[in-house]
Design a protein around this motif. Structure first.
Motif, PDB file in Angstrom:
ATOM      1  N   SER A  41      14.293   1.980  41.651  1.00 47.24           N
ATOM      2  CA  SER A  41      12.854   1.963  41.892  1.00 47.24           C
ATOM      3  C   SER A  41      12.461   0.739  42.710  1.00 47.24           C
ATOM      4  O   SER A  41      11.536   0.783  43.521  1.00 47.24           O
ATOM      5  CB  SER A  41      12.082   1.976  40.574  1.00 47.24           C
ATOM      6  N   LEU A  42      13.219  -0.348  42.506  1.00 49.03           N
ATOM      7  CA  LEU A  42      12.955  -1.564  43.281  1.00 49.03           C
ATOM      8  C   LEU A  42      13.207  -1.302  44.753  1.00 49.03           C
ATOM      9  O   LEU A  42      12.457  -1.743  45.627  1.00 49.03           O
ATOM     10  CB  LEU A  42      13.854  -2.699  42.779  1.00 49.03           C
ATOM     11  N   MET A  43      14.305  -0.552  45.019  1.00 50.26           N
ATOM     12  CA  MET A  43      14.664  -0.239  46.393  1.00 50.26           C
ATOM     13  C   MET A  43      13.588   0.646  47.013  1.00 50.26           C
ATOM     14  O   MET A  43      13.139   0.401  48.136  1.00 50.26           O
ATOM     15  CB  MET A  43      16.013   0.467  46.428  1.00 50.26           C
ATOM     16  N   ILE A  44      13.205   1.662  46.214  1.00 48.76           N
ATOM     17  CA  ILE A  44      12.140   2.568  46.688  1.00 48.76           C
ATOM     18  C   ILE A  44      10.891   1.760  47.025  1.00 48.76           C
ATOM     19  O   ILE A  44      10.274   1.918  48.081  1.00 48.76           O
ATOM     20  CB  ILE A  44      11.810   3.615  45.597  1.00 48.76           C
ATOM     21  N   MET A  45      10.547   0.833  46.098  1.00 49.50           N
ATOM     22  CA  MET A  45       9.391  -0.023  46.299  1.00 49.50           C
ATOM     23  C   MET A  45       9.494  -0.787  47.612  1.00 49.50           C
ATOM     24  O   MET A  45       8.537  -0.873  48.383  1.00 49.50           O
ATOM     25  CB  MET A  45       9.301  -1.051  45.158  1.00 49.50           C
ATOM     26  N   LYS A  46      10.687  -1.374  47.812  1.00 50.08           N
ATOM     27  CA  LYS A  46      10.883  -2.202  49.008  1.00 50.08           C
ATOM     28  C   LYS A  46      10.727  -1.374  50.270  1.00 50.08           C
ATOM     29  O   LYS A  46      10.078  -1.791  51.232  1.00 50.08           O
ATOM     30  CB  LYS A  46      12.287  -2.840  48.976  1.00 50.08           C
ATOM     31  N   ILE A  47      11.366  -0.195  50.242  1.00 50.14           N
ATOM     32  CA  ILE A  47      11.293   0.682  51.411  1.00 50.14           C
ATOM     33  C   ILE A  47       9.847   1.101  51.647  1.00 50.14           C
ATOM     34  O   ILE A  47       9.352   1.101  52.771  1.00 50.14           O
ATOM     35  CB  ILE A  47      12.207   1.920  51.222  1.00 50.14           C
ATOM     36  N   TRP A  48       9.156   1.411  50.536  1.00 48.76           N
ATOM     37  CA  TRP A  48       7.761   1.811  50.640  1.00 48.76           C
ATOM     38  C   TRP A  48       6.917   0.704  51.252  1.00 48.76           C
ATOM     39  O   TRP A  48       6.124   0.940  52.164  1.00 48.76           O
ATOM     40  CB  TRP A  48       7.240   2.198  49.250  1.00 48.76           C
ATOM     41  N   LYS A  49       7.134  -0.515  50.753  1.00 52.51           N
ATOM     42  CA  LYS A  49       6.398  -1.666  51.271  1.00 52.51           C
ATOM     43  C   LYS A  49       6.658  -1.842  52.759  1.00 52.51           C
ATOM     44  O   LYS A  49       5.751  -2.118  53.547  1.00 52.51           O
ATOM     45  CB  LYS A  49       6.834  -2.944  50.540  1.00 52.51           C
ATOM     46  N   PHE A  50       7.947  -1.688  53.119  1.00 55.45           N
ATOM     47  CA  PHE A  50       8.350  -1.832  54.508  1.00 55.45           C
ATOM     48  C   PHE A  50       7.630  -0.802  55.375  1.00 55.45           C
ATOM     49  O   PHE A  50       7.091  -1.140  56.436  1.00 55.45           O
ATOM     50  CB  PHE A  50       9.878  -1.638  54.598  1.00 55.45           C
ATOM     51  N   LEU A  51       7.573   0.444  54.879  1.00 57.68           N
ATOM     52  CA  LEU A  51       6.916   1.505  55.636  1.00 57.68           C
ATOM     53  C   LEU A  51       5.423   1.234  55.775  1.00 57.68           C
ATOM     54  O   LEU A  51       4.838   1.406  56.847  1.00 57.68           O
ATOM     55  CB  LEU A  51       7.148   2.866  54.951  1.00 57.68           C
ATOM     56  N   VAL A  52       4.818   0.763  54.664  1.00 60.61           N
ATOM     57  CA  VAL A  52       3.391   0.437  54.709  1.00 60.61           C
ATOM     58  C   VAL A  52       3.147  -0.649  55.749  1.00 60.61           C
ATOM     59  O   VAL A  52       2.209  -0.595  56.554  1.00 60.61           O
ATOM     60  CB  VAL A  52       2.895  -0.015  53.312  1.00 60.61           C
ATOM     61  N   ASN A  53       4.051  -1.633  55.748  1.00 59.76           N
ATOM     62  CA  ASN A  53       3.985  -2.734  56.697  1.00 59.76           C
ATOM     63  C   ASN A  53       4.049  -2.222  58.131  1.00 59.76           C
ATOM     64  O   ASN A  53       3.257  -2.612  58.986  1.00 59.76           O
ATOM     65  CB  ASN A  53       5.169  -3.675  56.426  1.00 59.76           C
ATOM     66  N   CYS A  54       5.016  -1.312  58.356  1.00 58.81           N
ATOM     67  CA  CYS A  54       5.178  -0.721  59.686  1.00 58.81           C
ATOM     68  C   CYS A  54       3.894  -0.010  60.091  1.00 58.81           C
ATOM     69  O   CYS A  54       3.415  -0.150  61.213  1.00 58.81           O
ATOM     70  CB  CYS A  54       6.312   0.301  59.695  1.00 58.81           C
ATOM     71  N   TRP A  55       3.356   0.769  59.156  1.00 61.19           N
ATOM     72  CA  TRP A  55       2.151   1.521  59.432  1.00 61.19           C
ATOM     73  C   TRP A  55       1.022   0.585  59.828  1.00 61.19           C
ATOM     74  O   TRP A  55       0.298   0.838  60.785  1.00 61.19           O
ATOM     75  CB  TRP A  55       1.768   2.353  58.203  1.00 61.19           C
ATOM     76  N   LYS A  56       0.925  -0.546  59.091  1.00 64.62           N
ATOM     77  CA  LYS A  56      -0.136  -1.513  59.387  1.00 64.62           C
ATOM     78  C   LYS A  56       0.019  -2.070  60.801  1.00 64.62           C
ATOM     79  O   LYS A  56      -0.966  -2.236  61.517  1.00 64.62           O
ATOM     80  CB  LYS A  56      -0.085  -2.659  58.373  1.00 64.62           C
ATOM     81  N   ILE A  57       1.280  -2.384  61.167  1.00 62.22           N
ATOM     82  CA  ILE A  57       1.524  -2.923  62.515  1.00 62.22           C
ATOM     83  C   ILE A  57       1.052  -1.920  63.559  1.00 62.22           C
ATOM     84  O   ILE A  57       0.380  -2.272  64.524  1.00 62.22           O
ATOM     85  CB  ILE A  57       3.023  -3.232  62.705  1.00 62.22           C
ATOM     86  N   GLY A  58       1.411  -0.649  63.313  1.00 64.17           N
ATOM     87  CA  GLY A  58       1.033   0.384  64.277  1.00 64.17           C
ATOM     88  C   GLY A  58      -0.468   0.601  64.349  1.00 64.17           C
ATOM     89  O   GLY A  58      -1.037   0.745  65.430  1.00 64.17           O
ATOM     90  N   VAL A  59      -1.119   0.587  63.179  1.00 65.74           N
ATOM     91  CA  VAL A  59      -2.563   0.840  63.152  1.00 65.74           C
ATOM     92  C   VAL A  59      -3.319  -0.316  63.803  1.00 65.74           C
ATOM     93  O   VAL A  59      -4.302  -0.109  64.519  1.00 65.74           O
ATOM     94  CB  VAL A  59      -3.042   1.069  61.697  1.00 65.74           C
ATOM     95  N   ALA A  60      -2.797  -1.549  63.559  1.00 61.89           N
ATOM     96  CA  ALA A  60      -3.457  -2.714  64.153  1.00 61.89           C
ATOM     97  C   ALA A  60      -3.416  -2.634  65.671  1.00 61.89           C
ATOM     98  O   ALA A  60      -4.330  -3.101  66.348  1.00 61.89           O
ATOM     99  CB  ALA A  60      -2.789  -3.998  63.665  1.00 61.89           C
ATOM    100  N   GLU A  61      -2.349  -2.087  66.225  1.00 63.90           N
ATOM    101  CA  GLU A  61      -2.261  -1.950  67.680  1.00 63.90           C
ATOM    102  C   GLU A  61      -1.648  -0.592  68.011  1.00 63.90           C
ATOM    103  O   GLU A  61      -0.431  -0.471  68.168  1.00 63.90           O
ATOM    104  CB  GLU A  61      -1.420  -3.089  68.263  1.00 63.90           C
ATOM    105  N   PRO A  62      -2.517   0.427  68.109  1.00 63.39           N
ATOM    106  CA  PRO A  62      -2.002   1.801  68.285  1.00 63.39           C
ATOM    107  C   PRO A  62      -1.187   1.961  69.562  1.00 63.39           C
ATOM    108  O   PRO A  62      -0.386   2.873  69.672  1.00 63.39           O
ATOM    109  CB  PRO A  62      -3.282   2.643  68.360  1.00 63.39           C
TER     110      PRO A  62
END
Lengths: 497, 497
Positions: A41-62
């Motif tokens: 679950s920790l790994m899932i969490m980390k991957i999820w966080k990473f994906l959220v992070n990626c999404w934020k980067i993309g949304v900040a600069e489409p």
């Protein structure tokens, strides 16, 4: 986390069923299972966080998302182009080079794409010609000496090209070209011995590289282009804007103005710390200015636009940011200045800082609209006049007050940082802290003047239009927190000066 | 220039001979000739200057010359390796990849070479496996759908990999790998359709890349290696040293000390401006720290050395440099402070600045020798004590003096920059200018303390040895321009605090 716990729950339940009521086994199995699922679950969490992070980067600069799609499209097109048999036979096995070109040349901004393309073409041409020449020379030598001729030529040219990458002017404009030169030269001068059809090969290579480069440049320029010049332009505007906000915020913060109460704490912090991203802007600005020089005319910017001048504006803005950093820390250091002393200059000081940020904001408007704002000179003069006013205000503080302070406000200075308890602190230090803020403000005015000069040079170089209507009348009332009469007084005073 | 004029002279003489005394032709020919030779000699001049410049770059850092020789040797060896027929047949036509690998992977520092090599190997492996998988998947599809499967997979993987390059953590460590991933994946997934011997090709490719990489890493590590870690280490040391010199120089300059007269004007300028290269050191430091983490143990540095801590030291040093920049400009601004006012604090001020630079120099020694200098704490305490002394000295300035100044030294302040003639300037401004220098000095002390804390953290993380002998006794006399008795007084005062 929820998914992980659910799973772990399900597993335990299954064990209970299969083993009946074997309570001895349960904790052991449960431990292993729990550890495994915790990790899982920790790994899932980390991957999820990473994906959220990626999404934020993309949304900040489409545009970053768009860039990725563009690269994907260009590469798919070239790949399928290669995949179609008829074309494959026409262009030959070298079609691999088209893919490689697309991958290597695709960059975020149009400028860097063109920079790499031009470098690649020029370097390949020069290196190819020299390589063929060396190959011809070697083929006219005795067979025994051929390896030495080839080896020596590779050594000499590779070393020279490598060294050229250390020379600043070459590094800025042809770093990538030097690498491609070494690569192509080595391949041509050596492979010539095998293939014997160098010219034919060169033609194939040239056509594939041309296909790759033209495709990439077309895609990068026509579909949602990201111009390095625009980037530099906007960054310069943002930086000046941030300086204006930070400066105003800091002075308001120092004098506990109500202005800062209007906005939330987080916004205030963002406003105050805005200048920090100006401090380390040099590297980005330089690479952007370098790429921007390669870009063709786009929007309001023509080819040969004075991008280098932006670097000078950037340098002036940075030097101003250094001063604001000192101001920031001297406000943070909590050197308490007695309120009544502050009151003597609070008005003038706030007005000065507001004038400073007015000048900066007008400069921002001038760069943004590419128009000469006729009231910049007026605002600069007013800022200088405010400095004088400010100095007069300081002069007007009667010296007796200092004595009074030193006897009544003895414990006012308390610098935690130095861990020194100092009960009989002189008030002169209080005055000095006030002096630091004042003198820094005066210094900041000087540096803002420098920024204004650099922007003025830019407006000459880039031939900014002159704005016809005179905004003088519109600006006077209310601006710089002045009433109309005060504004007129200022004008009179400036005329007198 | 001399060569050009000589030539032009010779040419004119020849014309005179061939045309006899045809004076009509002479000026026309002479003009063209002169222009041509002017341009020619100008070009020669430029090239000569460029070469001299190159030579200077190489002489300033001979390791750059050595690096070029290393690249040349590595490339020649690989080329000749490819040139030998027996080896050529063994490794196959893919030997081109060995040359490409050498060219692309050869970087100046060992760290960046390893970074690129590791990225190349990992990315090639992963991309190759996925590419073979996609190829297998496509080959099991209907023939008509194959292009779509391949095109879609190229699009998806290329876009994702391109996006990953925007994520800061990925960009810092795997930027190059992402590019290689896209390249290899496209080549493998498409070329599979043609070659049908993917595994065989992969083996060939792997062996050639391995040859190239191992050769480059061996050459870069064994022959005069340039370690990114060493570079970062030395740059940090130099930056702290420059801060120390600049600070001392500025204070001496402000008080017109004789110390600065001892050295030549050029050296003095170099000393004063030294802090400027600290201001923009962030980008270099970050890339060096990134490369250094890839380097194996070398010299006194082990693998996993806390390089990131150097970035924190660098950040603290920069923040100190910002303050020195403000100090620099306030000294430059020629706000004249009456001499007798200066005399009140000149001793304390010089001593404080000398203490500051002592601390910085001791930190330099500590980092340089990788030993915990036992007297750093002592020096820091002494610096803090000097701050207190300094504040007391300011306190001791009688306020009556200020009045006296305001009546006698009316024209003392003359700020050219603001173009304001101000005849009745208050002396409070003089005090404030002195206050600026003082308060900035106090602020600089705070920032030097931060540097000391970061160096202390480094010494814990990197387990610096503890120096046995106590240098306390050796340091006291003479240091900080103090006599022995003064030093003992200081010690007593610190003990009391």
């Amino acid at each position: 986390m929820v998914a992980g716990e659910e799973m772990s729950g399900r597993l335990e339940w299954r064990i209970n069923v299969s083993n009946g009521a074997s309570k001895v086994l349960e904790p052991e199995q449960g431990l292993v299972g729990r550890v495994w699922h915790k990790a899982y679950s920790l790994m899932i969490m980390k991957i999820w966080k990473f994906l959220v992070n990626c999404w934020k980067i993309g949304v900040a600069e489409p545009r970053k998302f768009i860039h990725c799609v563009k690269v994907g499209v260009a590469l798919s097109v070239v790949s399928l182009f290669y995949y179609m048999r008829p074309l494959y036979e026409g262009v030959g096995g070298n079609a691999m080079w088209a893919i490689m070109t697309v991958v290597v040349v695709s960059e975020y901004t149009v400028g860097s794409t063109i920079y790499k393309s031009v470098n690649r073409v020029i370097a390949t041409t020069i290196a190819g010609s020299i390589g063929v020449g060396v190959h011809w020379l070697a083929s006219h030598c005795d067979r025994r000496y051929q390896p030495f001729v080839l080896g020596a030529s590779v050594f000499v040219f590779a070393s020279t090209a490598t060294f050229s990458r250390f020379i600043p002017t070459v590094k800025a404009r042809f770093d990538y070209g030097a690498m491609i030169f070494i690569l192509t030269f080595s391949l041509v001068s050596i492979s010539g011995y095998r293939v014997e059809e160098l010219v034919m090969m060169a033609q194939n290579r040239a056509s594939t590289v041309a296909i790759g480069i033209s495709l990439v440049i077309l895609v990068s320029m026509l579909c949602w282009p990201v111009w390095a010049g625009d980037h530099l332009h906007n960054q310069t505007i943002n930086n000046l804007d941030k300086l204006a906000n930070s400066l105003e915020g800091h002075v308001a913060d120092y004098f506990n103005n109500q202005e800062n109460d209007k906005i939330s704490e987080e916004e205030l912090k963002k406003k105050l710390q805005g200048y920090k991203c100006v401090l380390n802007s040099k590297a980005t600005e330089e690479s952007m200015a370098n790429f921007a020089t390669w870009e063709p005319a786009h929007g309001r910017f023509y080819f040969g636009y004075p991008w280098k001048q932006y670097l000078k504006i950037g340098a002036a803005a940075r030097s101003c940011a250094y001063c604001i950093d000192s101001l920031n820390s001297c406000i943070d250091s909590k050197l308490q200045v007695p309120e009544f002393l502050k009151n003597h200059i609070v008005d003038k000081c706030t007005r000065l800082s507001s004038c400073c940020s007015d000048v900066l904001k007008e400069l921002v408007t001038s760069i943004k609209t590419r128009e000469r704002q006729s009231n910049i000179d007026f605002l600069v003069d007013k800022m200088i006049f405010q400095v004088e006013e400010f100095q007069n205000a300081i002069k007007a503080v009667p010296c007796e007050i200092l004595f009074q302070v030193s006897t009544t406000n003895e414990n006012s200075v308390d610098r935690n940082r130095e861990k020194i308890e100092n009960s009989n602190q002189s008030s002169l230090l209080d005055v000095m802290s006030l002096g630091l803020v004042s003198t820094l403000l005066i210094e900041i005015v000087g540096r803002i003047e420098e920024i204004a000069q650099e922007v003025d040079k830019l407006s000459n170089m880039a031939e900014f239009k002159i704005k016809k209507e005179n905004k003088l009348q519109e600006i006077q009332p209310g601006a710089c927190n002045q009433t109309k009469t005060e504004g007129q007084e200022t004008m009179k005073a400036i005329e007198e000066v």
